[in-house]
Design a protein around this motif. Sequence first.
Motif, PDB file in Angstrom:
ATOM      1  N   ASP A 101       0.883  -1.555  -0.466  1.00 34.24           N
ATOM      2  CA  ASP A 101       0.022   0.318   0.147  1.00 34.24           C
ATOM      3  C   ASP A 101       0.516   1.069   0.548  1.00 34.24           C
ATOM      4  OD1 ASP A 101      -2.287   1.092  -0.160  1.00 34.24           O
ATOM      5  OD2 ASP A 101      -2.181   1.256   2.061  1.00 34.24           O
ATOM      6  N   ASP A 102       0.209   1.995  -0.541  1.00 33.50           N
ATOM      7  CA  ASP A 102       1.060   3.212  -0.412  1.00 33.50           C
ATOM      8  C   ASP A 102       0.531   4.432   0.341  1.00 33.50           C
ATOM      9  OD1 ASP A 102      -1.726   4.160  -0.958  1.00 33.50           O
ATOM     10  OD2 ASP A 102      -0.987   5.895  -3.424  1.00 33.50           O
ATOM     11  N   LYS A 147       6.631  12.202  -4.732  1.00 35.80           N
ATOM     12  CA  LYS A 147       6.658  11.573  -4.306  1.00 35.80           C
ATOM     13  C   LYS A 147       5.974  10.916  -2.913  1.00 35.80           C
ATOM     14  CE  LYS A 147      11.254  10.440  -6.502  1.00 35.80           C
ATOM     15  NZ  LYS A 147      12.089   9.499  -6.967  1.00 35.80           N
ATOM     16  N   THR A 148       5.378   9.761  -3.368  1.00 40.20           N
ATOM     17  CA  THR A 148       5.069   9.125  -2.159  1.00 40.20           C
ATOM     18  C   THR A 148       5.658   7.673  -1.372  1.00 40.20           C
ATOM     19  OG1 THR A 148       3.365   8.914  -0.293  1.00 40.20           O
ATOM     20  CG2 THR A 148       3.086   7.312  -3.120  1.00 40.20           C
ATOM     21  N   LEU A 190       5.894   4.121  -0.702  1.00 41.62           N
ATOM     22  CA  LEU A 190       4.828   2.230  -1.075  1.00 41.62           C
ATOM     23  C   LEU A 190       5.583   1.239  -0.045  1.00 41.62           C
ATOM     24  CD1 LEU A 190       5.070   1.173  -4.159  1.00 41.62           C
ATOM     25  CD2 LEU A 190       3.228   2.092  -2.866  1.00 41.62           C
ATOM     26  N   LYS A 198      10.146  -1.088   1.653  1.00 43.14           N
ATOM     27  CA  LYS A 198      10.081   0.284   1.283  1.00 43.14           C
ATOM     28  C   LYS A 198      10.571   1.203   0.415  1.00 43.14           C
ATOM     29  CE  LYS A 198      10.470   5.572   2.812  1.00 43.14           C
ATOM     30  NZ  LYS A 198      11.489   5.529   1.941  1.00 43.14           N
ATOM     31  N   GLU A 203       9.643   4.553  -2.996  1.00 44.84           N
ATOM     32  CA  GLU A 203       9.093   5.256  -3.801  1.00 44.84           C
ATOM     33  C   GLU A 203       8.463   5.972  -4.609  1.00 44.84           C
ATOM     34  OE1 GLU A 203      11.790   8.435  -2.699  1.00 44.84           O
ATOM     35  OE2 GLU A 203      11.368   8.595   0.044  1.00 44.84           O
ATOM     36  N   SER A 231       5.682   2.868 -11.152  1.00 40.85           N
ATOM     37  CA  SER A 231       4.747   2.091  -9.836  1.00 40.85           C
ATOM     38  C   SER A 231       5.290   0.208  -9.875  1.00 40.85           C
ATOM     39  CB  SER A 231       3.652   2.334  -9.486  1.00 40.85           C
ATOM     40  OG  SER A 231       2.495   1.701 -11.134  1.00 40.85           O
ATOM     41  N   PHE A 258      -1.032   3.790  -7.079  1.00 37.65           N
ATOM     42  CA  PHE A 258      -0.505   4.547  -5.904  1.00 37.65           C
ATOM     43  C   PHE A 258      -0.064   5.502  -6.175  1.00 37.65           C
ATOM     44  CE2 PHE A 258       0.431  -0.288  -5.263  1.00 37.65           C
ATOM     45  CZ  PHE A 258      -0.526  -0.650  -4.179  1.00 37.65           C
ATOM     46  N   GLY A 259      -0.125   6.504  -5.487  1.00 40.76           N
ATOM     47  CA  GLY A 259      -0.057   7.917  -5.019  1.00 40.76           C
ATOM     48  C   GLY A 259      -0.108   8.541  -6.749  1.00 40.76           C
ATOM     49  N   ALA A 298       2.530   2.780   6.534  1.00 39.28           N
ATOM     50  CA  ALA A 298       2.785   3.392   5.736  1.00 39.28           C
ATOM     51  C   ALA A 298       2.237   4.926   6.458  1.00 39.28           C
ATOM     52  CB  ALA A 298       2.318   3.811   4.196  1.00 39.28           C
TER      53      ALA A 298
END
Length: 197
Positions: free
Chosen positions: A13-14, A24-25, A27, A43, A45, A53, A80-81, A185
């Motif tokens: 999950d993000d 960025k975020t 993952l 982990k 990004e 992704s 994601f993101g 996260a």
Amino acid sequence: MNLKREIRILGIDDGPYSKSRDKKTILIGTVFRGGDWIDGVLKTEVKVDGMDSTKKIIKQVSHSRHYEQLQYLILDGITFGGLNVVDIEKLYDKLKLPVLVVSRKHPNFNKFKKALEHVSNTKKRWNKIKKAGKPIEVDTTQNNKEKPIYVQYKGLNKQTAKEVVKLSSTRSRIPEPIRVSHLIATGVIKGESYGNA
């Protein structure tokens, strides 16, 4: 098919992000034995509304010391993101792991298509969503008051997909590997976990 309770599952999950502030975020992936024991955390990004992704997940998983033991990969949604769409067909081809995409609500594909008009590579992103296939409805708990979840899958059949999400949904209606990934996260980004995990 009866699955062993200790099948190795990686759930991804993000983290939360701000579209106006963050490029960025994170993952987060958690490695679980079934829905009971956590064995590890990964982990990486991804770019917010980017196109990386799929590539980042392939690298994250294939470089992990857990890779050889993994049997299933579960994603919390197909994006994601923001609108960084995952190509689950490519994930399956490259990692040789069956992939499941879990959604708490039935995906609104018309809404997806409209949102994609505001980012680059609209057609490429839409094709990834279409390739993921039609979601199936799965009741993961015995509680009639709980809503079902929706699952798209590659590399396994419908019955096995249902069994994997049921076996790993031990604390709530969603699989524990993605529930815990969500908690980690949000805790990493916000300092404390929150939300519908």
